[in-house]
Design a protein around this motif. Sequence first.
Motif, PDB file in Angstrom:
ATOM      1  N   SER A  53       0.823  -1.183   0.049  1.00 14.97           N
ATOM      2  CA  SER A  53      -0.006  -0.028  -0.032  1.00 14.97           C
ATOM      3  C   SER A  53       0.872   1.088   0.048  1.00 14.97           C
ATOM      4  O   SER A  53       2.174   1.070   0.217  1.00 14.97           O
ATOM      5  N   PRO A  54       0.286   2.447  -0.161  1.00 15.31           N
ATOM      6  CA  PRO A  54       1.276   3.663  -0.366  1.00 15.31           C
ATOM      7  C   PRO A  54       1.889   3.788   1.120  1.00 15.31           C
ATOM      8  O   PRO A  54       3.007   4.579   1.161  1.00 15.31           O
ATOM      9  N   SER A  55       1.040   3.594   2.029  1.00 15.63           N
ATOM     10  CA  SER A  55       1.916   3.740   3.690  1.00 15.63           C
ATOM     11  C   SER A  55       1.916   2.734   4.481  1.00 15.63           C
ATOM     12  O   SER A  55       2.247   2.911   5.737  1.00 15.63           O
ATOM     13  N   GLN A  93       8.134  -0.800 -10.536  1.00 18.27           N
ATOM     14  CA  GLN A  93       7.678  -1.794 -11.071  1.00 18.27           C
ATOM     15  C   GLN A  93       6.268  -2.267 -11.217  1.00 18.27           C
ATOM     16  O   GLN A  93       5.728  -2.612 -11.874  1.00 18.27           O
ATOM     17  N   LEU A  94       5.486  -1.314 -10.045  1.00 18.57           N
ATOM     18  CA  LEU A  94       4.053  -1.307  -9.998  1.00 18.57           C
ATOM     19  C   LEU A  94       3.413  -0.939 -11.339  1.00 18.57           C
ATOM     20  O   LEU A  94       2.514  -1.243 -11.896  1.00 18.57           O
ATOM     21  N   ARG A  95       3.977   0.119 -11.816  1.00 15.01           N
ATOM     22  CA  ARG A  95       3.803   1.182 -12.882  1.00 15.01           C
ATOM     23  C   ARG A  95       3.843   0.211 -14.304  1.00 15.01           C
ATOM     24  O   ARG A  95       2.722   0.076 -15.017  1.00 15.01           O
ATOM     25  N   GLN A  96       4.894  -0.418 -14.121  1.00 17.12           N
ATOM     26  CA  GLN A  96       5.192  -1.468 -15.222  1.00 17.12           C
ATOM     27  C   GLN A  96       4.390  -2.497 -15.274  1.00 17.12           C
ATOM     28  O   GLN A  96       3.734  -3.060 -16.459  1.00 17.12           O
ATOM     29  N   GLU A 104       4.971  -0.733   2.785  1.00 16.32           N
ATOM     30  CA  GLU A 104       4.891   0.552   2.322  1.00 16.32           C
ATOM     31  C   GLU A 104       5.829   0.636   0.840  1.00 16.32           C
ATOM     32  O   GLU A 104       7.056  -0.076   0.914  1.00 16.32           O
ATOM     33  N   LEU A 105       5.180   0.921  -0.095  1.00 22.53           N
ATOM     34  CA  LEU A 105       5.875   0.765  -1.471  1.00 22.53           C
ATOM     35  C   LEU A 105       6.948   1.905  -1.438  1.00 22.53           C
ATOM     36  O   LEU A 105       6.657   3.151  -1.324  1.00 22.53           O
ATOM     37  N   SER A 106       8.020   1.435  -1.848  1.00 20.19           N
ATOM     38  CA  SER A 106       9.217   2.447  -2.012  1.00 20.19           C
ATOM     39  C   SER A 106       9.016   2.749  -3.533  1.00 20.19           C
ATOM     40  O   SER A 106       8.094   2.377  -4.451  1.00 20.19           O
ATOM     41  N   SER A 108       6.946  12.973  -3.034  1.00 19.39           N
ATOM     42  CA  SER A 108       5.949  13.682  -4.024  1.00 19.39           C
ATOM     43  C   SER A 108       4.547  12.947  -4.035  1.00 19.39           C
ATOM     44  O   SER A 108       3.944  13.685  -4.879  1.00 19.39           O
ATOM     45  N   TYR A 109       4.641  11.947  -3.673  1.00 17.89           N
ATOM     46  CA  TYR A 109       3.140  11.126  -3.972  1.00 17.89           C
ATOM     47  C   TYR A 109       2.301  11.169  -2.784  1.00 17.89           C
ATOM     48  O   TYR A 109       1.250  10.727  -2.739  1.00 17.89           O
TER      49      TYR A 109
END
Length: 384
Positions: A136-138, A158-161, A150-152, A202-203
């Motif tokens: 998850s984001p946090s 990688q997730l975007r890909q 928490e996603l680095s 920044s996210y």
Amino acid sequence: MTSANEIVDSHTTGVDGLYAPFELKSLHLRNRFAMAPMTRQFSPEGVPGEDVAEYYRRRAAGGVGLIITEGTYIPDPAAGESPRVPRIYGKDSLSGWRRVVDAVHAAGGAIVPQLWHVGVTRGERPDLNPEVPSVSPSGRTLDGDPLGHELSSADLDQLRQWYVDAAVDAQRVGFDGLELHGAHGYLLDQFMWERTNLRSDSYGGSIASRSKFPAEVVAAIREAVGPDFAIIYRFSQWKSNSYRARLAQTPAELEQVLTPLVDAGVDILHASTRRHWLPAFEDLAGPDGVLGLAGWTKKVTGVPTITVGSIGLDSEFTTALRTADGTAGVADIDKLLQQYERAEFDLAAVGRALISDPEWVNKLRAGRTDEFVPYDNTYRQTLH
């Protein structure tokens, strides 16, 4: 209660409008009715079989213009919790989807997959890939409790890909576009919501910053699939743990949430609600105060919208979908027609009414409304 037959007589223009064609980029639809995405877990090992192909074919043959598939997991091993939810990766799953696409096209319909990552709602002990931690984001659940990873920054790359890979495979299989599931407290929505996105990079932070990663996913997919492949984005105010949750408290905030997605390449916004007719911002006065979420979405972004939420039924899905003995009676579509005449939406997504009655769209057009089949949860528990 007004009957649907009386609606056809007294709102002819509105009903006819719902059967008008809709075209946008790769989408060429014979009418304005879509089948809403509804997960039922009939794909063992993530592979949609011939029974799934027949299930969707029947709804297309029954008149639906656009099929939006149930959520289908992207390639991340942490995308979901059930081995019976279909996947949009792997040779066998993609072959299964090709059969589904061919069946729907042969019946005159169009079809898009819903790309799905549930994020932290996968829980601690999922049945699918239990050795892989949820992400998850946090590292927080929808209730704010610590859970998972928490996603680095590298994880986000990688997730975007993985989203891109799923989108490209969907295009190769022959789908007519795709939908990103960014609603109901799932992963993309977890980035959007201030309760689950506590990031200091920044996210995280402002509404615009919280929209950044979902917008990057859209932009990356747009670059990969080209300018003409339709991208739909489903969002909601509510979350699976709270129907009172809000991404946006005002229309201005809604515009801030959605504009980055549109700028990144979203063509259609699917505004998920439980009751499509309710005002999105109930405290507002004046003519705009009656607008539903799809109506406000269209007003602040200018892009086509899909409305959804108990169309054709007399109770919302929480009381008639999630309970073992859930039922819902047939209801008129007066409010839907009024919203369409106000140009609040472009497509109407029908959910449970199509589970119980695959011919719902054709019956409405032909005035065979006395043949509508009320919803009963037994329909959801059998693939037909």
